[in-house]
Enzyme design. Structure first.
Site, PDB file in Angstrom:
ATOM      1  N   TYR A 142       0.855  -1.185   0.000  1.00  6.66           N
ATOM      2  CA  TYR A 142       0.000   0.000   0.000  1.00  6.66           C
ATOM      3  C   TYR A 142       0.889   1.232   0.000  1.00  6.66           C
ATOM      4  O   TYR A 142       1.863   1.302   0.749  1.00  6.66           O
ATOM      5  CB  TYR A 142      -0.885   0.003   1.248  1.00  6.66           C
ATOM      6  CG  TYR A 142      -1.772   1.227   1.376  1.00  6.66           C
ATOM      7  CD1 TYR A 142      -2.813   1.452   0.477  1.00  6.66           C
ATOM      8  CD2 TYR A 142      -1.571   2.154   2.394  1.00  6.66           C
ATOM      9  CE1 TYR A 142      -3.629   2.570   0.602  1.00  6.66           C
ATOM     10  CE2 TYR A 142      -2.389   3.277   2.525  1.00  6.66           C
ATOM     11  CZ  TYR A 142      -3.415   3.476   1.622  1.00  6.66           C
ATOM     12  OH  TYR A 142      -4.225   4.589   1.744  1.00  6.66           O
ATOM     13  N   ASP A 237       9.350   2.870   0.083  1.00 10.76           N
ATOM     14  CA  ASP A 237       8.283   3.516   0.834  1.00 10.76           C
ATOM     15  C   ASP A 237       8.478   3.125   2.300  1.00 10.76           C
ATOM     16  O   ASP A 237       8.087   2.036   2.726  1.00 10.76           O
ATOM     17  CB  ASP A 237       6.914   3.072   0.305  1.00 10.76           C
ATOM     18  CG  ASP A 237       5.770   3.761   1.043  1.00 10.76           C
ATOM     19  OD1 ASP A 237       6.033   4.420   2.074  1.00 10.76           O
ATOM     20  OD2 ASP A 237       4.615   3.631   0.593  1.00 10.76           O
ATOM     21  N   LYS A 265       3.911   8.943   9.055  1.00 12.57           N
ATOM     22  CA  LYS A 265       3.733   8.319  10.382  1.00 12.57           C
ATOM     23  C   LYS A 265       4.770   8.784  11.409  1.00 12.57           C
ATOM     24  O   LYS A 265       4.623   9.869  11.945  1.00 12.57           O
ATOM     25  CB  LYS A 265       3.651   6.790  10.206  1.00 12.57           C
ATOM     26  CG  LYS A 265       2.446   6.448   9.293  1.00 12.57           C
ATOM     27  CD  LYS A 265       2.096   5.000   9.125  1.00 12.57           C
ATOM     28  CE  LYS A 265       0.769   4.882   8.387  1.00 12.57           C
ATOM     29  NZ  LYS A 265       0.773   4.165   7.142  1.00 12.57           N
TER      30      LYS A 265
HETATM   31  C1  LIG Z   1       0.198   4.670   5.765  1.00 12.89           C
HETATM   32  C2  LIG Z   1       0.974   4.436   4.535  1.00 12.89           C
HETATM   33  C3  LIG Z   1       0.952   5.327   3.455  1.00 12.89           C
HETATM   34  C4  LIG Z   1      -0.009   6.488   3.401  1.00 12.89           C
HETATM   35  O1  LIG Z   1       0.201   7.401   4.400  1.00 12.89           O
HETATM   36  P1  LIG Z   1      -1.024   8.416   4.806  1.00 12.89           P
HETATM   37  O2  LIG Z   1      -0.376   9.330   5.777  1.00 12.89           O
HETATM   38  O3  LIG Z   1      -2.079   7.540   5.400  1.00 12.89           O
HETATM   39  O4  LIG Z   1      -1.463   9.081   3.574  1.00 12.89           O
HETATM   40  C5  LIG Z   1       1.816   5.123   2.413  1.00 12.89           C
HETATM   41  N1  LIG Z   1       2.667   4.091   2.416  1.00 12.89           N
HETATM   42  C6  LIG Z   1       2.719   3.181   3.426  1.00 12.89           C
HETATM   43  C7  LIG Z   1       3.706   2.074   3.382  1.00 12.89           C
HETATM   44  C8  LIG Z   1       1.850   3.318   4.503  1.00 12.89           C
HETATM   45  O5  LIG Z   1       1.850   2.408   5.470  1.00 12.89           O
END
Ligand SMILES: *Cc1c(COP(=O)(O)O)cnc(C)c1O
Length: 426
Positions: A142, A237, A265
């Site tokens: 994701y 990511d 995060k």
């Molecule tokens: C949470 C997440 C996102 C998106 O971040 P948001 O702050 O919710 O937009 C993108 N990549 C990864 C791996 C994530 O866990």
């Protein structure tokens, strides 16, 4: 009726599904969500004053535990000077300097307001830099909810059973190619079929949105080599893994440098923050230096920077936090594994450092197809039992458990005792 149920009744009338992000909904576990009133250390307290050991940790940001006093005080102090100016501030320079000094692969960084934005902007930079359109992602990873990346995305999208999303035109995803996690051959094939056309490969270096799936030995190194050979930008990511697997994230943990890295995060400590950074020559394609447009009214917000930087400095100054969390992770997740074995269940527990998850399947889980073999009805029973007995988990099979540095031997023991109760009751 509980106060949470009352709030939910009000919420569903005015917010789609009663929640501002689908991962908060309890639909897949057949319940209505708990509304949270406050949190301290490893605990959250709901609207009915019931306390839970929390393994959501706001999906990662609360790595020091909830309501850390140093972070809270930094926010209060900064807020006294005003919340936002829409102009350059010293806090942003401090944050950027700190990251560039401490993360070897990052020479320049730009702040944004969410992980979604960070990834969307990194992809745009990679495309602008290479002059190519196609990108490769992995099924079950994701990367936020921008159009081009809502293809075989994990977690919320997985639980809802929507492989793609309505409202995303085919044109927006036509350049998104999907490979199989932990399968280098699938990536090689895409490179061969699309020679000279792939701008970027984006990967969660530990996949944490289809449960927790570890990269097999050689997988990330293989991606690094393929990208270097093909002039493709490798994007890690690290929205979850950054500052979590180690201070230097997956890059440090696995000894591999990406060309661009995305954060979210933890970098905001609970404030809405994201960032993307990497090689200077790539980052300099971004406006106003280069021709790749990227902007944000609240990007680099001083209060958010104060929160994030305070947390990052604590993490940097206390490397023992990582040893402690790893030790606790081993105790908790290996403890779950032992109990599963003791009660003769075939279930699998995957974990690394503070991240872990249980799959209700007899199959080893190394990719999205494996993850989907988990019995989600069994997960729902497990979830409900744990919640009922005071353990707050992500309400989906495909979410990770997040330990924080505030979790203790006691919270681990209590969690394992409750888990054993579930196994006995099954
Ligand atoms: C949470 C997440 C996102 C998106 O971040 P948001 O702050 O919710 O937009 C993108 N990549 C990864 C791996 C994530 O866990």
């Amino acid at each position: 009726m509980s106060r949470s149920d009352e709030l939910f009744e009000r919420a569903v009338k005015v917010i789609p599904g009663g929640v501002n992000s689908p991962v908060r909904a309890y639909g897949s576990v057949g319940m209505t969500p708990r509304f949270i009133e406050g949190a301290t250390g490893p605990y959250v307290v709901d609207a009915d004053s019931k306390r839970y050991i929390d393994y959501i940790s706001s999906w990662g940001p609360m790595i020091l535990g909830h309501n850390n006093p140093e972070v809270r005080n930094a926010v209060i102090r900064k807020a006294e000077s005003g919340l936002s100016f829409g102009a350059a501030t010293e806090s942003e320079v401090e944050m950027a300097e700190f990251i560039c000094e401490n993360i070897p692969s990052i020479e320049m960084i730009r702040m944004v307001n969410s992980g979604t934005e960070a990834v969307m902007s990194a992809i745009r930079a990679a495309r602008g830099y290479t002059g190519r359109n196609k990108i490769v992602k992995f099924a079950g990873c994701y990367h936020g909810h921008s159009d081009a990346l809502l293809v075989k995305a994990g977690s919320g999208v997985m639980t809802a059973g929507i492989p793609d999303s309505a409202g995303v035109p085919a044109g927006a995803t036509q350049d998104t190619l999907t490979a199989v996690y932990n399968n280098l051959e699938s990536v090689k094939m895409l490179f061969e079929e699309n020679e000279g056309q792939i701008a970027a490969v984006i990967v969660e270096p530990v996949a944490a949105n289809m449960g927790v799936v570890l990269p097999k030995e050689g997988f990330l190194k293989g991606l690094r080599e393929l990208c270097t050979k093909n002039g493709t930008v490798l994007i890690f990511d690290e929205v979850i893994t950054g500052f979590r697997l180690a201070f230097g994230g997956a890059q440090e943990r696995f000894g591999i440098e990406a060309d661009l890295v995305t954060y979210g995060k933890i970098i905001g400590a609970g404030m809405p923050v994201g960032a993307f950074g990497g090689k200077r020559e790539i980052m300099e394609v971004i406006a106003p230096v280069g021709h790749v447009y990227q902007a944000g009214t609240l990007s680099g917000n001083p209060v958010a920077m104060a929160a994030g930087l305070t947390q990052l400095k604590i993490l940097k100054d206390h490397p023992e936090i990582y040893t402690n969390m790893s030790h606790m992770g081993d105790k908790l997740y290996e403890g779950m594994k032992e109990l599963v074995k003791k009660y003769g269940k075939p279930w699998k527990v995957n974990h690394i450092c503070s991240l872990g998850c249980i799959y209700f399947t007899d199959q080893d889980v190394e990719n999205y197809e494996d993850a989907k073999t988990s019995d989600t009805e069994e997960f729902a029973r497990y979830f409900r039992y744990m919640l009922e007995h005071g353990v707050h988990l992500g309400p989906s099979q495909f979410e990770a458990m997040f330990l924080s540095n505030a979790h203790t031997e006691e919270t681990t023991k209590e969690t394992l005792d409750i888990f054993e109760g579930f196994l006995k009751a099954e």
